[in-house]
Write an enzyme that holds these catalytic residues in place. Structure first.
Site, short mmCIF file in Angstrom:
data_model
loop_
_atom_site.label_atom_id
_atom_site.label_comp_id
_atom_site.label_asym_id
_atom_site.label_seq_id
_atom_site.Cartn_x
_atom_site.Cartn_y
_atom_site.Cartn_z
N ARG A 1 1.29 -1.32 -0.37
CA ARG A 1 -0.24 -0.13 -0.19
C ARG A 1 0.65 1.77 0.19
O ARG A 1 0.78 2.59 -1.04
CB ARG A 1 -0.74 0.21 1.65
CG ARG A 1 -2.05 0.88 1.45
CD ARG A 1 -2.53 0.72 3.35
NE ARG A 1 -4.07 2.35 2.43
CZ ARG A 1 -3.71 3.35 3.26
NH1 ARG A 1 -2.56 3.55 4.08
NH2 ARG A 1 -4.46 3.71 3.20
N HIS B 1 -7.08 9.34 0.00
CA HIS B 1 -8.51 9.05 -0.50
C HIS B 1 -8.64 9.86 -1.60
O HIS B 1 -9.41 10.58 -1.14
CB HIS B 1 -8.53 9.95 1.03
CG HIS B 1 -8.04 8.87 2.37
ND1 HIS B 1 -8.47 7.18 2.62
CD2 HIS B 1 -7.44 9.01 2.96
CE1 HIS B 1 -7.74 6.86 3.06
NE2 HIS B 1 -6.85 7.62 3.31
#
Length: 294
Positions: free
Chosen positions: A113, A195
């Site tokens: 990630r 995000h």
């Protein structure tokens, strides 16, 4: 009802975890396992690295994850959680605490990630800014009306919402939101538009890694960022974890939902102590929040 919460990026500090390594045989073993999984000495950077080293995304995310997990796994006589949640990256630590992921499997996902997010940020530069003192709905509307890529990213607490997107989009949104009455718009020292839709390449990479990882039914409910709802089904947990990279962190709503479900004690685990406690108390000043590790 006791809820454990785990911090995300920004909770790193110099010397993090050295006490856990020195005082606990299990802690030492977990740090050694982390170094083996990653193929480099993360523990050295955590114990001896300076702030600049710890700010590198490929280091920051595994470091915070490992510190939170070791803090939790080495805690003696701590009550078992009735529910868990994590802020962004912290969701992986929460999944370990709930038994949905093993420590090494989660660490592999966290490392992938971090690398994927850094690559996505390098390919499409972006930024983030905290908007203080303005209603969430006004921020959402202002972002939606802009042609640039800019979205609400972190609903941290009432009166604090972080926006994310292209550099130009965040700058334009900041000016508009200031005119609408925001008390302050504070640019954040981050390496990308986390995000937001600009993280789509990272989401795709993480989805591939998650597809190859075993998830188990958790021992307790995990409240996930993307919808602030409780999850116990491994299929739902996977789906929501993937969606998190390009979707918002609904932390305010998460705490509200946990409170509504009966959580009356929160334990913040690891990281630079007090970050989540401060946000939680802005949701409800009467909430009992204690610190484990950090």
């Amino acid at each position: 009802m006791t809820a454990y919460v785990f911090p995300g990026q920004g909770a790193q500090f110099t010397g993090m975890g050295k006490d856990l390594y020195d005082l606990s045989g299990l802690g030492k073993s977990l740090f050694q396992q982390a170094d083996e999984v990653l193929g480099f000495s993360l523990s050295r950077v955590m114990f001896e690295g300076d702030e600049e080293e710890l700010r590198q995304t490929r280091i920051t995310q595994p470091a915070i994850f490992v510190h939170s997990c070791v803090s939790y796994l080495t805690a003696e006589e701590a009550p078992a959680p009735d529910a868990v949640a994590g802020h962004s990256l912290g969701e992986f630590s929460a999944l370990v605490a709930a038994g949905a992921l093993t420590f090494p499997d989660a660490l592999r996902l966290v490392s992938e990630r971090a690398l994927a997010m850094q690559d996505a940020a390098d390919a499409q530069p972006g930024t983030m800014a905290a908007v203080l003192g303005l209603d969430d709905a006004l921020i959402e509307t202002a972002c939606a009306e802009l042609e640039d890529i800019v979205v609400p990213a972190n609903y941290n607490s009432p009166g604090q919402l972080v926006i994310s997107g292209s550099v130009a989009g965040v700058e334009r949104a900041g000016k508009i939101l200031t005119d609408l009455g925001a008390r302050r718009v504070v640019p954040l020292p981050v390496g990308g538009a986390f995000h937001s839709p600009l993280m789509e390449p990272a989401r795709e990479r993480l989805e591939e890694a998650i597809a190859q990882t075993t998830f188990s039914p958790p021992r307790c409910e995990i409240y996930q960022n993307i919808d602030a709802g409780a999850s116990v089904d491994p299929v739902d947990i996977r789906r929501k974890l993937i969606a998190q990279l390009t979707g918002p962190v609904r932390w305010t709503q998460t705490i509200e939902n946990m409170r509504a479900a009966g959580a009356d004690r929160f334990v913040e685990v690891g990281g630079k102590g007090g970050i989540l406690a401060g946000l939680i108390r802005k949701v409800d000043r009467k909430i009992d929040v204690t610190q484990l590790g950090g």
